[in-house]
Structure formats: structure tokens, C-alpha cells
Design a protein around this motif. Structure first.
Motif, PDB file in Angstrom:
ATOM      1  N   GLY A 187      -7.823  20.560   2.422  1.00  0.00           N
ATOM      2  CA  GLY A 187      -8.644  20.776   3.656  1.00  0.00           C
ATOM      3  C   GLY A 187      -8.582  19.105   4.387  1.00  0.00           C
ATOM      4  N   VAL A 188      -8.593  18.526   3.623  1.00  0.00           N
ATOM      5  CA  VAL A 188      -9.203  17.637   4.028  1.00  0.00           C
ATOM      6  C   VAL A 188      -7.992  16.218   3.888  1.00  0.00           C
ATOM      7  CG1 VAL A 188     -10.192  14.527   3.962  1.00  0.00           C
ATOM      8  CG2 VAL A 188     -11.454  16.800   3.747  1.00  0.00           C
ATOM      9  N   ASP A 189      -7.374  15.326   5.288  1.00  0.00           N
ATOM     10  CA  ASP A 189      -5.656  15.011   5.012  1.00  0.00           C
ATOM     11  C   ASP A 189      -6.809  13.312   5.556  1.00  0.00           C
ATOM     12  OD1 ASP A 189      -4.397  17.121   5.214  1.00  0.00           O
ATOM     13  OD2 ASP A 189      -3.971  17.394   7.413  1.00  0.00           O
ATOM     14  N   GLN A 190      -6.169  12.363   4.483  1.00  0.00           N
ATOM     15  CA  GLN A 190      -6.615  11.337   4.534  1.00  0.00           C
ATOM     16  C   GLN A 190      -5.382  10.276   4.995  1.00  0.00           C
ATOM     17  OE1 GLN A 190      -9.469  10.341   4.128  1.00  0.00           O
ATOM     18  NE2 GLN A 190     -10.686  10.762   1.993  1.00  0.00           N
ATOM     19  N   SER A 191      -5.321   8.830   4.840  1.00  0.00           N
ATOM     20  CA  SER A 191      -3.986   8.140   5.543  1.00  0.00           C
ATOM     21  C   SER A 191      -4.902   6.589   4.633  1.00  0.00           C
ATOM     22  CB  SER A 191      -3.324   8.050   6.584  1.00  0.00           C
ATOM     23  OG  SER A 191      -4.847   7.640   7.326  1.00  0.00           O
ATOM     24  N   LEU A 192      -3.854   5.925   4.106  1.00  0.00           N
ATOM     25  CA  LEU A 192      -5.064   4.632   4.337  1.00  0.00           C
ATOM     26  C   LEU A 192      -3.428   3.410   5.171  1.00  0.00           C
ATOM     27  CD1 LEU A 192      -3.989   5.064  -0.055  1.00  0.00           C
ATOM     28  CD2 LEU A 192      -6.126   4.897   1.054  1.00  0.00           C
ATOM     29  N   ASP A 193      -4.644   1.802   5.282  1.00  0.00           N
ATOM     30  CA  ASP A 193      -3.350   1.237   5.583  1.00  0.00           C
ATOM     31  C   ASP A 193      -2.577   0.334   4.616  1.00  0.00           C
ATOM     32  OD1 ASP A 193      -4.313   1.890   8.317  1.00  0.00           O
ATOM     33  OD2 ASP A 193      -6.900   0.839   8.270  1.00  0.00           O
ATOM     34  N   ALA A 194      -1.512   0.503   4.128  1.00  0.00           N
ATOM     35  CA  ALA A 194      -1.168   0.074   3.937  1.00  0.00           C
ATOM     36  C   ALA A 194      -0.205  -1.322   4.037  1.00  0.00           C
ATOM     37  CB  ALA A 194       0.580   0.662   3.076  1.00  0.00           C
ATOM     38  N   LEU A 195      -0.707  -2.526   2.892  1.00  0.00           N
ATOM     39  CA  LEU A 195      -0.782  -3.430   3.314  1.00  0.00           C
ATOM     40  C   LEU A 195       1.004  -4.000   2.923  1.00  0.00           C
ATOM     41  CD1 LEU A 195      -4.086  -5.836   2.466  1.00  0.00           C
ATOM     42  CD2 LEU A 195      -2.450  -4.359   5.174  1.00  0.00           C
ATOM     43  N   GLY A 196       1.379  -3.580   2.152  1.00  0.00           N
ATOM     44  CA  GLY A 196       2.341  -4.244   1.146  1.00  0.00           C
ATOM     45  C   GLY A 196       3.072  -3.459  -0.015  1.00  0.00           C
ATOM     46  N   THR A 197       3.786  -4.036  -1.004  1.00  0.00           N
ATOM     47  CA  THR A 197       3.844  -3.924  -2.766  1.00  0.00           C
ATOM     48  C   THR A 197       3.325  -5.113  -3.350  1.00  0.00           C
ATOM     49  OG1 THR A 197       6.124  -4.236  -2.123  1.00  0.00           O
ATOM     50  CG2 THR A 197       5.242  -1.812  -1.197  1.00  0.00           C
ATOM     51  N   VAL A 198       2.881  -4.802  -4.819  1.00  0.00           N
ATOM     52  CA  VAL A 198       2.930  -6.144  -5.497  1.00  0.00           C
ATOM     53  C   VAL A 198       3.787  -5.258  -6.916  1.00  0.00           C
ATOM     54  CG1 VAL A 198       0.776  -6.457  -7.675  1.00  0.00           C
ATOM     55  CG2 VAL A 198       0.094  -5.767  -5.017  1.00  0.00           C
ATOM     56  N   ARG A 199       4.586  -5.928  -7.365  1.00  0.00           N
ATOM     57  CA  ARG A 199       5.739  -6.573  -8.403  1.00  0.00           C
ATOM     58  C   ARG A 199       5.443  -6.771  -9.386  1.00  0.00           C
ATOM     59  NH1 ARG A 199      11.096  -4.390  -8.835  1.00  0.00           N
ATOM     60  NH2 ARG A 199      11.121  -3.750  -6.343  1.00  0.00           N
ATOM     61  N   PHE A 200       4.613  -5.750 -11.053  1.00  0.00           N
ATOM     62  CA  PHE A 200       4.918  -6.364 -12.263  1.00  0.00           C
ATOM     63  C   PHE A 200       5.271  -6.581 -12.959  1.00  0.00           C
ATOM     64  CE2 PHE A 200       1.644  -3.918 -10.188  1.00  0.00           C
ATOM     65  CZ  PHE A 200       1.189  -2.787 -11.500  1.00  0.00           C
ATOM     66  N   ASP A 201       5.399  -7.235 -13.859  1.00  0.00           N
ATOM     67  CA  ASP A 201       5.419  -6.313 -15.807  1.00  0.00           C
ATOM     68  C   ASP A 201       4.359  -5.807 -16.282  1.00  0.00           C
ATOM     69  OD1 ASP A 201       8.125  -6.728 -14.612  1.00  0.00           O
ATOM     70  OD2 ASP A 201       8.316  -8.574 -15.606  1.00  0.00           O
ATOM     71  N   LEU A 202       4.736  -4.929 -16.866  1.00  0.00           N
ATOM     72  CA  LEU A 202       3.814  -3.945 -17.878  1.00  0.00           C
ATOM     73  C   LEU A 202       4.638  -3.812 -18.890  1.00  0.00           C
ATOM     74  CD1 LEU A 202       1.032  -2.084 -16.349  1.00  0.00           C
ATOM     75  CD2 LEU A 202       0.192  -4.136 -17.421  1.00  0.00           C
ATOM     76  N   ALA A 203       3.901  -4.473 -20.202  1.00  0.00           N
ATOM     77  CA  ALA A 203       4.788  -4.246 -21.444  1.00  0.00           C
ATOM     78  C   ALA A 203       6.559  -3.854 -21.728  1.00  0.00           C
ATOM     79  CB  ALA A 203       4.227  -2.662 -22.155  1.00  0.00           C
ATOM     80  N   GLY A 204       6.909  -4.750 -20.922  1.00  0.00           N
ATOM     81  CA  GLY A 204       8.199  -5.342 -20.857  1.00  0.00           C
ATOM     82  C   GLY A 204       8.545  -4.017 -19.485  1.00  0.00           C
ATOM     83  N   GLU A 205       8.252  -3.601 -18.354  1.00  0.00           N
ATOM     84  CA  GLU A 205       8.713  -2.659 -18.383  1.00  0.00           C
ATOM     85  C   GLU A 205       7.620  -3.215 -16.503  1.00  0.00           C
ATOM     86  OE1 GLU A 205       8.263   1.227 -18.564  1.00  0.00           O
ATOM     87  OE2 GLU A 205       8.513   1.215 -21.152  1.00  0.00           O
ATOM     88  N   THR A 206       9.225  -3.162 -15.206  1.00  0.00           N
ATOM     89  CA  THR A 206       8.594  -3.376 -14.196  1.00  0.00           C
ATOM     90  C   THR A 206       7.912  -2.219 -13.601  1.00  0.00           C
ATOM     91  OG1 THR A 206      10.740  -4.904 -14.090  1.00  0.00           O
ATOM     92  CG2 THR A 206       9.935  -3.927 -11.771  1.00  0.00           C
ATOM     93  N   GLN A 207       7.215  -2.118 -12.583  1.00  0.00           N
ATOM     94  CA  GLN A 207       5.968  -1.723 -12.105  1.00  0.00           C
ATOM     95  C   GLN A 207       6.132  -2.208 -10.183  1.00  0.00           C
ATOM     96  OE1 GLN A 207       4.941   1.087 -13.904  1.00  0.00           O
ATOM     97  NE2 GLN A 207       5.762   0.174 -15.756  1.00  0.00           N
ATOM     98  N   GLU A 208       6.097  -0.941 -10.193  1.00  0.00           N
ATOM     99  CA  GLU A 208       5.683  -1.545  -8.477  1.00  0.00           C
ATOM    100  C   GLU A 208       4.285  -0.310  -7.521  1.00  0.00           C
ATOM    101  OE1 GLU A 208       8.543  -2.681  -5.353  1.00  0.00           O
ATOM    102  OE2 GLU A 208       8.606  -0.733  -4.088  1.00  0.00           O
ATOM    103  N   LEU A 209       3.942  -1.368  -7.006  1.00  0.00           N
ATOM    104  CA  LEU A 209       2.193  -0.533  -6.412  1.00  0.00           C
ATOM    105  C   LEU A 209       2.575  -0.494  -5.034  1.00  0.00           C
ATOM    106  CD1 LEU A 209      -0.278  -0.563  -8.850  1.00  0.00           C
ATOM    107  CD2 LEU A 209       0.886   2.020  -8.411  1.00  0.00           C
ATOM    108  N   VAL A 210       1.798   0.438  -4.220  1.00  0.00           N
ATOM    109  CA  VAL A 210       1.772   0.018  -2.700  1.00  0.00           C
ATOM    110  C   VAL A 210       0.061  -0.704  -2.751  1.00  0.00           C
ATOM    111  CG1 VAL A 210       1.117   1.426  -0.236  1.00  0.00           C
ATOM    112  CG2 VAL A 210       3.314   1.698  -2.151  1.00  0.00           C
ATOM    113  N   ALA A 211       0.179  -1.112  -1.666  1.00  0.00           N
ATOM    114  CA  ALA A 211      -1.175  -1.229  -1.548  1.00  0.00           C
ATOM    115  C   ALA A 211      -1.910  -1.241  -0.774  1.00  0.00           C
ATOM    116  CB  ALA A 211      -1.527  -3.696  -2.109  1.00  0.00           C
ATOM    117  N   ALA A 212      -2.835  -0.924  -0.904  1.00  0.00           N
ATOM    118  CA  ALA A 212      -3.748  -0.413   1.056  1.00  0.00           C
ATOM    119  C   ALA A 212      -5.041  -1.653   0.875  1.00  0.00           C
ATOM    120  CB  ALA A 212      -4.670   0.383   0.880  1.00  0.00           C
TER     121      ALA A 212
END
Length: 255
Positions: free
Chosen positions: A152-177
Motif C-alpha cells: 500500500g506504499v508507493d515509492q518513486s526515485l529521482d534517477a540520475l542515470g545509469t552506471v555500467r561496470f564489470d564484475l568478475a568479467g561480466e558487464t553490469q548496469e545499475l540505475v543510479a538515484a
């Protein structure tokens, strides 16, 4: 012999645990009360409480010992929450008047909460410099709806963009608030969730450099408040924020 990296992490971790253990910190929550339009009593609290969605109204006598801005609440008082929250003191308790999803809730913060008095620290993986990686930030401001851990609680984030990086040889991407002052706030899931870590965690970074690079130190991944208390309303990670690599770094699930 302890190296500088480990020494810095231990100092950071000690500050983190001290902040959690503050008298009215996240470990002190003992209740969550939704307010409606009709004045009503709340379990364990004096006065009559209601909300029209814009402000909280409290009716009490001076003898009830509700204190706001250093003065007793006497008669009927209205509390608006333009900065996101208002506070009322009741003895050694603090009452948080919190707007959530077009409604208001009262959360009780009690220094004598068992979650606080029984706190012995936050378990964590041993720090490892291998979990410090460099990412590339791409700006793409947006408002992202994410929901929350509380029904019953809706939330929203002010996203600024995305961060792309590698972990253990695998490409990852996260939305950054937005974490304020140009810093990035990353809510993420990974394969350790539900095993050695909570259902999701958070990581705050420094502001990206002029060339868009940003350092991510997963040793400083932290639990959200909802990992410690059932009275949290933590926003969920954005849908894409699921890492494919098990992040065996940072805080583990609380004992």
C-alpha cells in the motif's frame, strides 16, 4: 599487520554501527500507525490523531506530555510535513509523522526497543580491495516508480542515470538515484540475497568525476532499514538493478 584499506573500512563500519544504535535511530522503531480522516486513538499513545493527506492533526491535553518544538501540544494542533517528516516527543520516545503515498503514518521510535537494546553489531564480509571497481556514469534523469517493502506504499526515485561496470568479467548496469550533492545511490539485488544477505542492499558513491567515471566500493554495501525492522517503508530497487554476480562483500543479513 592491518593495512590502510582494512583500517579505513573498519572505521567506516564502526561509524555505521554507531549511527544505527543512536537512541532514535532505525533500531528504535516499535510501531507503525496509519492515520485516517477521522480522529482516533493510537495504541500506546495519548491524544486523538488524524490526517487529511496534507497535514497531521493532533488533539491532546498538556497533561498528555506530547511535546512539539519544545512546547506541549494543548488543544488541537496541525503538523504539515513540507520537509518530508515532522516530529513529536513523548517522554523518551519520538513520534515520526511520515507522509507515505498520499497518506500519513505515525512511527514510534523508542530507545528501549528490543531491536536496539539487543543490538550487537552488523555482520559483514571481510573487506577486500578486489570489490572496489570503476564504473562509467551516463546521465539520464528520470522519475522511476519502484514500489516499497510495505503493502500500500508507493515509492518513486529521482534517477540520475545509469552506471555500467564489470564484475568478475561480466558487464553490469545499475540505475543510479540521487543521493544529494552529486552523489549516486544504488539499490541492488544479487545472488547472495536470501542466503547470506538481506533481500536487497544499497551503496552510495561519491559524485562522478568530470570524465563520468565513478568508484564503487561494494565493501560498503549496506542493509536498508527494513532489514532491521518490520516498520520500514524502504523503496525497492528499480527493476533492472539485479546483478548477475554474487557480491560477497559488504553487510550481511542481520542476525
Amino acid at each position: 599487520m592491518t593495512d590502510d584499506f582494512t583500517r579505513d573500512w573498519r572505521a567506516w563500519h564502526a561509524r555505521r554501527e554507531a549511527a544505527l544504535a543512536e537512541p532514535h535511530g532505525w533500531l528504535s522503531l516499535t510501531a507503525f500507525h496509519w492515520l485516517d480522516g477521522d480522529p482516533a486513538r493510537l495504541d500506546g499513545l495519548p491524544g486523538l490523531w488524524s490526517s487529511d493527506g496534507d497535514a497531521v492533526t493532533v488533539t491532546a491535553a498538556a497533561a498528555d506530555r506530547l511535546i512539539a518544538d519544545g512546547a506541549p501540544v494543548e488543544g488541537t494542533a496541525e503538523f504539515k510535513t513540507p520537509a518530508g517528516v515532522a516530529w513529536i516527543d513523548y517522554g523518551d520516545k519520538r513520534l515520526e509523522l511520515a507522509p507515505r503515498g498520499g497518506r500519513h503514518a505515525v512511527r514510534v521510535r523508542d530507545p528501549q526497543a528490543p531491536t536496539r537494546t539487543g543490538f550487537t553489531g552488523v555482520p559483514a564480509y571481510d573487506p577486500d580491495p578486489a570489490w572496489v571497481v570503476t564504473g562509467d556514469f551516463t546521465a539520464d534523469p528520470d522519475r522511476v516508480e519502484v514500489g516499497s517493502v510495505r503493502a500500500g506504499v508507493d515509492q518513486s526515485l529521482d534517477a540520475l542515470g545509469t552506471v555500467r561496470f564489470d564484475l568478475a568479467g561480466e558487464t553490469q548496469e545499475l540505475v543510479a538515484a540521487d543521493a544529494g550533492n552529486g552523489r549516486l545511490w544504488l539499490l541492488f539485488r544479487d545472488p547472495t540475497n536470501g542466503d547470506t544477505t538481506a533481500s536487497f542492499r544499497q551503496l552510495t558513491t561519491a559524485a562522478p568525476a568530470a570524465d563520468g567515471t565513478v568508484a564503487l566500493d561494494f565493501n560498503r554495501s549496506m542493509n536498508m532499514p527494513c532489514a532491521f525492522t518490520e516498520f520500514g517503508t524502504c523503496p525497492l530497487p528499480p527493476g533492472p538493478n539485479r546483478l548477475t554476480v554474487a557480491v560477497t562483500a559488504g553487510e550481511r543479513e542481520p542476525a
